[in-house]
Write a protein that holds these residues in place. Structure first.
Motif, short mmCIF file in Angstrom:
data_model
loop_
_atom_site.label_atom_id
_atom_site.label_comp_id
_atom_site.label_asym_id
_atom_site.label_seq_id
_atom_site.Cartn_x
_atom_site.Cartn_y
_atom_site.Cartn_z
N GLY A 42 21.18 26.88 10.30
CA GLY A 42 22.16 25.80 10.20
C GLY A 42 23.50 26.21 10.77
O GLY A 42 23.89 27.38 10.72
N SER A 66 27.35 24.18 12.71
CA SER A 66 28.15 22.96 12.85
C SER A 66 28.97 23.04 14.13
O SER A 66 29.16 24.11 14.71
CB SER A 66 29.08 22.78 11.64
N PRO A 73 27.22 18.41 11.65
CA PRO A 73 26.32 19.51 11.32
C PRO A 73 25.18 19.56 12.33
O PRO A 73 24.72 18.52 12.81
CB PRO A 73 25.81 19.14 9.92
N ASN A 130 21.52 21.98 13.87
CA ASN A 130 20.57 23.07 13.75
C ASN A 130 20.63 23.88 15.04
O ASN A 130 20.61 23.31 16.14
CB ASN A 130 19.16 22.55 13.52
N ALA A 175 21.25 17.28 13.29
CA ALA A 175 20.83 17.74 11.95
C ALA A 175 19.43 17.29 11.61
O ALA A 175 18.71 17.96 10.86
CB ALA A 175 21.83 17.25 10.90
#
Length: 376
Positions: free
Chosen positions: A265, A267, A291, A293, A368
C-alpha cells in the motif's frame, strides 16, 4: 486459420432456475498460424471458451468465426478442428498406429473428406489404405514416435502418450488445434520437455493453436500471445513479454510472474509517491492525490549500494535458498512484506537492516481497487 470471437457469452443453468455466466461478452481475435494461450485461474472460463471454439459447447450469445466463415451453429465434426484433452483419451487396447488412425477410419465426415483428398492426389496413390498409412506415418514422424507405432499406450511414458494424442489430433490436418491443459498430468521434467515439443510441432505445421493452461510459466515460455481471463471476462491480450511488462490491471500483474509481484500500500500526495508513510520519488505524470497499490517485481529490487535518495529501508526476515538462487523476504518500516532476489555478491543475514532500491520505471502504480493502472 484466423479465429475470431465477437461478444461471445456462455451461461449454464444453475439450481432453482438461476443461471451461471462462465464467459461474458468475450471479444478476441487469434491470428492465423499463431500459438495462443488461454490463461487464468481455475474457473475463469478457459476450457469453456475452448469448447465453444470446438463446438462442444453451444454459444449462448455472440458469434465465432473461422476466417470469414461464421461457425457458431456448425456441428463440431464439421469445423475441422483437432482437440487434445487433459486426460489424453487414448484407447488402451489399440496400438499407437491404431490410436492415431482412429479418427481417419471411424468418423464418417472425416472419411468423406479424406476420400475426396485421395481422389485429388497428384501423383495418385495405389489405394486408399496406403494413403491412410502415409498420413499416420507422417503424423508419427512429426511427434517423433515412428519407432513406437506397434506399442500399446501402457508401454509408453506420459510424455509419449501425450504426443500420441497430439498426433491423433493433427493427422486430420485440422485448420485449428485445441489443447486443453495438455501438460497437467505430467511431472515437472516431462512438462518442460513436452511443452517444447508442442512449440516445435506447432511451428513445423503452422496450425493455429489454442492452448489452455493455468500455469503461467507454460504460457509465457511457448506462446506467441496470451489471453488472460478472470471470471469469464477478458483482462488483457498480447505477446507474453509485453503483457508481463505492461499489465492492464493489478490482477494481470499478480497472476504473471514467479514469485508473485510485490504489492504494498502507498499513496500519491502532491505528485509524489509515498511507500507507507515514507516519501519515495516524484512522479513524471500529474496524478491526483489518492491511496494506491504499488507493484514491484522481485527481480527489480536490489540492495542500495550507492546511497540513493530514492532508496527505502527494510529488515530482512528470512532467506529461502533454492539451489543456486535465493529469495529474501523483508519487512518495510510500516510492517508490509516484500520479496527480492539475492545476487551472489549480496551478503545478507536474517535481522539485517538494509536499504533497497528499484528504478522508478519498474514500479507499477494501481488505483486502490486494482482495476486500472495509473503508471506502468
Amino acid at each position: 486459420m484466423q479465429v475470431r470471437l465477437e461478444q461471445v457469452t456462455k451461461t449454464f443453468a444453475g439450481s432453482k432456475n438461476t443461471q451461471a455466466t462462465a464467459v461474458k461478452e468475450l471479444d478476441v481475435t487469434i491470428a492465423s498460424g499463431k500459438l495462443v494461450g488461454l490463461l487464468g485461474p481455475s474457473g475463469c472460463g478457459k476450457s469453456t471458451t475452448l469448447f465453444m471454439i470446438a463446438g462442444i459447447h453451444d454459444v449462448s450469445e455472440g458469434h465465432i468465426y473461422f476466417g470469414d466463415h461464421d461457425v457458431t451453429a456448425l456441428p463440431s465434426d464439421k469445423r475441422g478442428v483437432g482437440i487434445v484433452f487433459q486426460n489424453y483419451a487414448l484407447y488402451p487396447h489399440l496400438t499407437v498406429w491404431d490410436n492415431i488412425a482412429f479418427p481417419l477410419l471411424n468418423a464418417k465426415e472425416m472419411k468423406k473428406r479424406l476420400k475426396q483428398r485421395f481422389a485429388e492426389l497428384s501423383p495418385p496413390m495405389a489405394n486408399f489404405k496406403a494413403y491412410i498409412q502415409r498420413l499416420v506415418e507422417e503424423a508419427a514422424k512429426l511427434v517423433e514416435l515412428t519407432a513406437y507405432l506397434d506399442r500399446k499406450p501402457a508401454e509408453l511414458s506420459g510424455g509419449q502418450q501425450q504426443r500420441v494424442a497430439i498426433a491423433r489430433a493433427i493427422v486430420k490436418n485440422p485448420s485449428i488445434l485445441l489443447l486443453d491443459e495438455p501438460l497437467s498430468n505430467l511431472d515437472a521434467r516431462l512438462r518442460v520437455q513436452t511443452r517444447d515439443e508442442i512449440k516445435r510441432i506447432q511451428k513445423q505445421t503452422g496450425i493455429t493453436t489454442v492452448f489452455v493452461t493455468h500455469d503461467q510459466d507454460e504460457a509465457l515460455s511457448i506462446c506467441d500471445e496470451v489471453i488472460i481471463l478472470k471470471d469469464g471476462v477478458l483482462q488483457q491480450q498480447g505477446p507474453p513479454q509485453e503483457v508481463y511488462d505492461h499489465p492492464a490491471n493489478q490482477f494481470v500483474a499478480e497472476f504473471l510472474g514467479s514469485p508473485q509481484i510485490n504489492l504494498v500500500g502507498g499513496s500519491i500526495k502532491a505528485n509524489k509517491l509515498y511507500l507507507g508513510n515514507e516519501e519515495w520519488f516524484a512522479l513524471p505524470e500529474s496524478l491526483s492525490d489518492q491511496p494506491v497499490n504499488i507493484g514491484v517485481r522481485y527481480e527489480n529490487i536490489r540492495p542500495d549500494r550507492e546511497n540513493r535518495k530514492q532508496a527505502f529501508e527494510a529488515t530482512v526476515t528470512s532467506i529461502a535458498r533454492t539451489g543456486g538462487t535465493s529469495t529474501v523476504q523483508v519487512r518495510l518500516a510500516d510492517g508490509q512484506p516484500m520479496r527480492l532476489h539475492r545476487d551472489s555478491d549480496d551478503v545478507l543475514q536474517e535481522g539485517d537492516r538494509v536499504r533497497l532500491y528499484a528504478r522508478p520505471r519498474t514500479v507499477y502504480i494501481f488505483n486502490a481497487e486494482g482495476e486500472k493502472i495509473l503508471q506502468c
